[in-house]
Scaffold this motif. Structure first.
Motif, mmCIF file in Angstrom:
data_model
loop_
_atom_site.group_PDB
_atom_site.id
_atom_site.type_symbol
_atom_site.label_atom_id
_atom_site.label_comp_id
_atom_site.label_asym_id
_atom_site.label_seq_id
_atom_site.Cartn_x
_atom_site.Cartn_y
_atom_site.Cartn_z
ATOM 1 N N TRP A 246 87.730 -9.822 83.950
ATOM 2 C CA TRP A 246 86.912 -9.263 83.088
ATOM 3 C C TRP A 246 87.642 -8.667 81.874
ATOM 4 C CZ3 TRP A 246 82.296 -8.669 85.101
ATOM 5 C CH2 TRP A 246 82.362 -8.634 86.393
ATOM 6 N N VAL A 247 86.893 -7.859 81.038
ATOM 7 C CA VAL A 247 87.047 -7.829 79.713
ATOM 8 C C VAL A 247 86.423 -6.294 79.267
ATOM 9 C CG1 VAL A 247 87.149 -8.169 76.878
ATOM 10 C CG2 VAL A 247 87.652 -9.760 78.521
ATOM 11 N N LEU A 248 87.270 -5.067 78.952
ATOM 12 C CA LEU A 248 86.757 -3.838 78.303
ATOM 13 C C LEU A 248 87.105 -3.406 77.610
ATOM 14 C CD1 LEU A 248 87.593 -2.031 81.686
ATOM 15 C CD2 LEU A 248 86.093 -3.789 82.261
ATOM 16 N N THR A 249 85.863 -3.110 76.469
ATOM 17 C CA THR A 249 85.832 -2.459 75.285
ATOM 18 C C THR A 249 85.196 -1.305 74.707
ATOM 19 O OG1 THR A 249 83.845 -3.819 75.256
ATOM 20 C CG2 THR A 249 85.728 -5.217 74.771
ATOM 21 N N ARG B 186 85.001 -16.096 81.942
ATOM 22 C CA ARG B 186 84.733 -17.310 82.356
ATOM 23 C C ARG B 186 85.764 -18.331 81.908
ATOM 24 N NH1 ARG B 186 82.091 -16.659 86.606
ATOM 25 N NH2 ARG B 186 80.397 -15.364 85.977
ATOM 26 N N LEU B 187 86.386 -18.454 80.880
ATOM 27 C CA LEU B 187 87.579 -18.931 80.689
ATOM 28 C C LEU B 187 88.937 -18.400 81.936
ATOM 29 C CD1 LEU B 187 88.562 -19.033 76.908
ATOM 30 C CD2 LEU B 187 87.135 -20.615 78.345
ATOM 31 N N PRO B 188 89.333 -20.366 82.221
ATOM 32 C CA PRO B 188 90.551 -19.943 82.904
ATOM 33 C C PRO B 188 91.338 -19.753 82.889
ATOM 34 C CG PRO B 188 90.622 -22.212 83.208
ATOM 35 C CD PRO B 188 89.036 -21.090 81.658
ATOM 36 N N VAL B 189 92.398 -18.069 83.137
ATOM 37 C CA VAL B 189 93.039 -17.390 83.168
ATOM 38 C C VAL B 189 93.859 -17.165 83.805
ATOM 39 C CG1 VAL B 189 92.887 -16.812 80.206
ATOM 40 C CG2 VAL B 189 92.155 -15.302 82.264
ATOM 41 N N THR B 190 93.302 -16.656 85.149
ATOM 42 C CA THR B 190 94.139 -16.877 86.133
ATOM 43 C C THR B 190 92.636 -17.892 87.880
ATOM 44 O OG1 THR B 190 92.502 -15.095 87.267
ATOM 45 C CG2 THR B 190 94.654 -14.646 85.509
ATOM 46 N N LEU C 47 82.145 -21.406 77.243
ATOM 47 C CA LEU C 47 82.025 -19.992 76.938
ATOM 48 C C LEU C 47 80.043 -20.199 75.896
ATOM 49 C CD1 LEU C 47 84.879 -20.570 73.420
ATOM 50 C CD2 LEU C 47 84.567 -18.934 75.532
ATOM 51 N N ALA C 48 79.557 -21.217 76.008
ATOM 52 C CA ALA C 48 78.401 -21.098 76.392
ATOM 53 C C ALA C 48 77.307 -20.716 77.773
ATOM 54 C CB ALA C 48 77.999 -22.740 76.223
ATOM 55 N N TRP C 49 78.019 -20.706 78.340
ATOM 56 C CA TRP C 49 78.064 -19.646 80.323
ATOM 57 C C TRP C 49 77.659 -18.605 80.136
ATOM 58 C CZ3 TRP C 49 81.253 -20.956 85.199
ATOM 59 C CH2 TRP C 49 80.777 -19.938 85.963
ATOM 60 N N GLU C 50 78.837 -17.836 79.214
ATOM 61 C CA GLU C 50 79.334 -16.826 78.821
ATOM 62 C C GLU C 50 77.840 -16.000 78.002
ATOM 63 O OE1 GLU C 50 82.945 -14.867 77.799
ATOM 64 O OE2 GLU C 50 84.194 -16.342 79.177
ATOM 65 N N ARG C 51 78.384 -17.047 77.357
ATOM 66 C CA ARG C 51 76.921 -16.241 76.404
ATOM 67 C C ARG C 51 75.674 -16.253 76.898
ATOM 68 N NH1 ARG C 51 77.639 -14.922 70.827
ATOM 69 N NH2 ARG C 51 79.439 -16.520 70.945
ATOM 70 N N LEU C 52 75.199 -17.357 77.875
ATOM 71 C CA LEU C 52 74.223 -17.375 78.639
ATOM 72 C C LEU C 52 73.992 -16.243 79.313
ATOM 73 C CD1 LEU C 52 73.522 -20.948 78.859
ATOM 74 C CD2 LEU C 52 72.027 -20.175 77.616
ATOM 75 N N GLU C 53 74.876 -15.492 79.907
ATOM 76 C CA GLU C 53 74.913 -14.924 81.128
ATOM 77 C C GLU C 53 75.067 -13.375 80.406
ATOM 78 O OE1 GLU C 53 77.529 -15.640 84.972
ATOM 79 O OE2 GLU C 53 78.974 -15.369 83.244
ATOM 80 N N SER C 54 75.384 -13.188 79.398
ATOM 81 C CA SER C 54 75.521 -11.518 78.422
ATOM 82 C C SER C 54 74.576 -11.308 77.192
ATOM 83 C CB SER C 54 76.826 -10.911 79.104
ATOM 84 O OG SER C 54 77.816 -12.083 78.084
ATOM 85 N N GLY C 55 75.305 -13.084 76.109
ATOM 86 C CA GLY C 55 74.438 -12.754 75.136
ATOM 87 C C GLY C 55 75.819 -12.751 74.338
ATOM 88 N N VAL C 56 77.529 -12.605 74.334
ATOM 89 C CA VAL C 56 78.496 -12.696 73.789
ATOM 90 C C VAL C 56 79.113 -13.572 74.682
ATOM 91 C CG1 VAL C 56 79.132 -10.811 75.507
ATOM 92 C CG2 VAL C 56 80.205 -10.833 72.811
ATOM 93 N N ALA C 57 80.359 -13.910 74.011
ATOM 94 C CA ALA C 57 81.414 -15.079 74.750
ATOM 95 C C ALA C 57 83.097 -14.614 73.802
ATOM 96 C CB ALA C 57 81.179 -16.442 74.261
ATOM 97 N N PHE C 58 83.762 -14.326 75.010
ATOM 98 C CA PHE C 58 85.154 -13.816 74.477
ATOM 99 C C PHE C 58 86.539 -14.910 74.689
ATOM 100 C CE2 PHE C 58 89.721 -12.221 75.669
ATOM 101 C CZ PHE C 58 89.307 -11.143 74.391
ATOM 102 N N ASN C 59 86.911 -15.369 73.424
ATOM 103 C CA ASN C 59 87.526 -16.223 73.100
ATOM 104 C C ASN C 59 88.203 -16.017 72.748
ATOM 105 O OD1 ASN C 59 89.236 -18.575 72.623
ATOM 106 N ND2 ASN C 59 87.809 -19.608 70.989
ATOM 107 N N PRO C 60 89.733 -15.252 73.045
ATOM 108 C CA PRO C 60 91.392 -15.260 72.525
ATOM 109 C C PRO C 60 91.510 -15.711 71.358
ATOM 110 C CG PRO C 60 91.907 -15.863 74.877
ATOM 111 C CD PRO C 60 89.425 -15.420 74.630
ATOM 112 N N LEU C 61 90.950 -16.978 71.281
ATOM 113 C CA LEU C 61 91.760 -18.215 70.826
ATOM 114 C C LEU C 61 90.836 -18.443 69.374
ATOM 115 C CD1 LEU C 61 92.840 -21.239 73.232
ATOM 116 C CD2 LEU C 61 94.014 -19.163 72.167
ATOM 117 N N SER C 62 90.159 -18.146 69.365
ATOM 118 C CA SER C 62 89.058 -17.856 68.213
ATOM 119 C C SER C 62 89.374 -17.694 66.935
ATOM 120 C CB SER C 62 88.323 -17.358 68.210
ATOM 121 O OG SER C 62 86.595 -16.713 66.787
#
Length: 416
Positions: A69-72, A60-64, A21-36
């Motif tokens: 990717w997550v589209l909003t 980046r969480l290993p769901v597959t 999640l930290a890696w995601e946030r560094l890449e894009s400024g946001v991280a997607f954690n569906p378990l939050s």
């Protein structure tokens, strides 16, 4: 696994998740954690942040194994859901059960099965259910007579769709309690993140339902009745019928989807109205707005939050390169709050006319039971508003612990 290994695994997983999640946030400024837990409680501020900072987001969480990717953005979600050639459903295997419903198929197999199944959901057949649904809603509310405090989920939103789908399938009244138990468990089949206990419950429940419906289908082939099982068991097109597994897994799908969408529409919708009392009063004053109100409630707090597809070829969305085999999450709840599609999206407006929402999906997998869910929701709200002149929130509700579906554990109301 030995006890020490199990303890280490439990200790490492949270650390690995935090790192990803930290890696995601560094890449894009946001991280997607569906378990939050924060995301479960109120995902919409987070969706807004993700849409602004990184609307095509690399998860980046290993769901597959191939990545996700997550589209909003509404536009991106709309394109993916409509384009079944470049974005398919086959391959979205969570590994819970060895059966594949029409939700997990692409054309031509999907086209054939949906064509047969849809015979039980014609506009005329759904319209014919209205008197029966009104009767069932009336019976459920009559049973609450004299009470000034009710749980809308337990007392109406949950039993109503289970009763309706059970009657539609031809399930006798004495089996409805069993259907109630099955319904809660099979709804988990759409969730990609289940624990081992839940997976075991899902598998056992599906097998129990297969055994049950197999006997019913055989009886209906020999002696058809006026019910959906008879229609599907005997449906034929160009000499083809549904196979045993196709018939049974899609009957399981009807119970899960038919229950969850309507339950969450009634529960989430009533909560939204209670938190916007001016809109609740407007609906009382202008009952002719109920049709548009249903669409707005579906948009505002969508019963299904996520849908997914598998990329079939290398392509770009929003300047990001998506590779074949990668999972693409379409966040329906975020698309329905996109200001590019819905001005002032965080404002509940029952007169908005939000018929272009994606709460029921889009394209060839558009929810087959959408007309039935709308009908049940409309009748339920009509009955509630006519029965009770006063409805107030009795305690703060909590959303269920699920990723794909968004619905309440309970909704305690003071009524009078």
């Amino acid at each position: 696994m030995n006890p020490v290994a199990a303890i280490l695994e439990k200790a490492v997983k949270p650390l690995a998740m935090k790192s990803l999640l930290a890696w995601e946030r560094l890449e894009s400024g946001v991280a997607f954690n569906p378990l939050s837990p924060q995301l479960r409680a109120n995902p919409y501020p987070f969706y807004d942040e993700m849409r602004r900072k990184d609307p095509v987001h690399r998860m980046r969480l290993p769901v597959t194994g191939n990545g996700a990717w997550v589209l909003t953005n509404y536009g991106d979600v709309d394109v993916v859901l409509r384009d079944h050639r470049r974005f398919g459903n086959e391959g979205r295997d969570f590994g819970y059960i060895p059966y594949i419903s029409m939700l997990d198929l692409d054309p031509p197999a999907h086209t054939r099965i949906r064509g047969l199944v849809s015979r039980g959901f014609t506009p005329r057949s759904v319209e014919a259910l209205e008197p029966r649904i009104r009767q069932r809603v009336g019976e459920l509310l009559d049973a609450l007579e004299g009470r000034d405090r009710i749980d809308l989920i337990r007392d109406l939103a949950f039993p109503l769709p289970v009763i309706v789908i059970a009657e539609l399938l031809g399930v006798p009244p004495e089996d409805r309690e069993q259907f109630n138990e099955w319904s809660n468990i099979v709804s988990l089949t759409v969730d990609p993140l289940l624990n081992e206990t839940q997976i075991g419950q899902v598998r056992q429940t599906v097998e129990e339902m297969f055994d049950y419906f197999d006997g019913v289908a055989q009886a209906r082939r020999a002696n058809p009745q006026d019910d959906l099982v008879s229609v599907l068991a005997n449906a034929e097109e160009d000499g083809e019928r549904l196979s045993r597994d196709d018939l049974l897994i899609n009957l399981v799908l009807f119970l899960a989807a038919g229950n969850e969408t309507t339950r969450n529409l009634i529960g989430n919708g009533m909560l939204a109205l209670l938190r916007h009392p001016e809109q609740l009063q407007r609906l009382r004053d202008e009952p002719g707005l109920l049709e548009t109100a249903i669409d707005e409630l579906l948009r505002y707090d969508s019963p299904v939050q996520l849908d997914s597809r598998i990329a079939r070829e290398s392509l770009e969305i929003g300047g990001k390169k998506i590779e074949p085999g990668q999972l693409v999450y379409c966040v329906l709840g975020a698309a329905n709050r996109d200001p590019a599609a819905f001005p002032n999206p965080d404002v509940l407006d029952i007169g908005r006319g939000a018929g272009n929402h994606v709460a029921f999906g889009r394209g060839i997998h558009y929810c087959l039971g959408a007309p039935l869910a709308r009908l049940e929701g409309r009748i339920a709200f009509e009955a509630l508003l006519s029965r009770y002149s006063s409805v107030r929130l009795a305690e703060e509700p909590r959303y269920r612990d699920q990723v794909v579906l968004r619905g309440l554990e309970a909704l305690w109301l003071e009524v009078g």
